[in-house]
Design an enzyme around this catalytic site. Sequence first.
Site, mmCIF file in Angstrom:
data_model
loop_
_atom_site.group_PDB
_atom_site.id
_atom_site.type_symbol
_atom_site.label_atom_id
_atom_site.label_comp_id
_atom_site.label_asym_id
_atom_site.label_seq_id
_atom_site.Cartn_x
_atom_site.Cartn_y
_atom_site.Cartn_z
ATOM 1 N N GLY A 282 0.793 -1.224 0.000
ATOM 2 C CA GLY A 282 0.000 0.000 0.000
ATOM 3 C C GLY A 282 0.822 1.270 0.000
ATOM 4 O O GLY A 282 0.308 2.334 0.348
ATOM 5 N N ARG A 283 2.093 1.173 -0.368
ATOM 6 C CA ARG A 283 3.010 2.315 -0.392
ATOM 7 C C ARG A 283 3.283 2.886 0.997
ATOM 8 O O ARG A 283 3.823 3.979 1.129
ATOM 9 C CB ARG A 283 2.486 3.432 -1.313
ATOM 10 C CG ARG A 283 2.409 3.034 -2.795
ATOM 11 C CD ARG A 283 3.800 2.734 -3.347
ATOM 12 N NE ARG A 283 3.785 2.518 -4.779
ATOM 13 C CZ ARG A 283 3.736 1.322 -5.360
ATOM 14 N NH1 ARG A 283 3.672 0.227 -4.619
ATOM 15 N NH2 ARG A 283 3.758 1.207 -6.673
ATOM 16 N N LEU A 284 2.947 2.132 2.053
ATOM 17 C CA LEU A 284 3.260 2.576 3.415
ATOM 18 C C LEU A 284 4.621 2.010 3.815
ATOM 19 O O LEU A 284 4.750 1.189 4.731
ATOM 20 C CB LEU A 284 2.161 2.139 4.386
ATOM 21 C CG LEU A 284 0.807 2.818 4.167
ATOM 22 C CD1 LEU A 284 -0.233 2.246 5.124
ATOM 23 C CD2 LEU A 284 0.929 4.327 4.357
#
Length: 215
Positions: free
Chosen positions: A193-195
């Site tokens: 999630g691009r976290l």
Amino acid sequence: MSKQEQNLSDIRNDYKLKILSESDLKENPIDQFQEWLDLAVKSNLYEPTAMTLSTCDSQCRPSSRIVLLKGLDDGLVFFTNYDSKKGLSVAENPFAAALFFWPELERQVRIEGKVVKVSTEESDKYFYSRPKASQIGAIISPQSKIISSRDDLDLMFEKALVDHENKEVTRPDNWGGYRIIPEYFEFWQGRSGRLHDRLFYQRENNGWTKGRLAP
């Protein structure tokens, strides 16, 4: 939006291999980097020691290129022509940033610091460990300068090979090593999630402070 732009915008990968937490970090960033570098080498990645080196000249104009890491101690060592674009930039502005990207491990490392020349002895030791063809390349190439043609470069190389067939190649004075003395490290581990996990070390006096950055 063009078809090409649409296709580019559709390119994405999710990262799920590992996590990076504060408890994973070693006290010294050089030790942490060594651990990640060792894994990259053992994983048989293509050019695991390749790093993007970014420099700025006196007018703050940035320039980046790939160089190979050739030593790791209290700093990161690479070798080049001192009269190359990066060499001239370092002479004007002795600071640089380096980036290692290991996509197969979903990791990258950012490093910033001051750049100093290594000793003559260290430059000699590495130069004379290189294959003779690489030594010849160093003495005949006016790195970063405009040349008339590839043919002329090849002719200079072949002539130098003949001239040095039975004698040692002498390291030129304008070729040698630099050491990046790190002031900042950032270790990046891709997450879903691009976290992404981004943990940093900042040099403070004679030690290091650590922290986490938002992805």
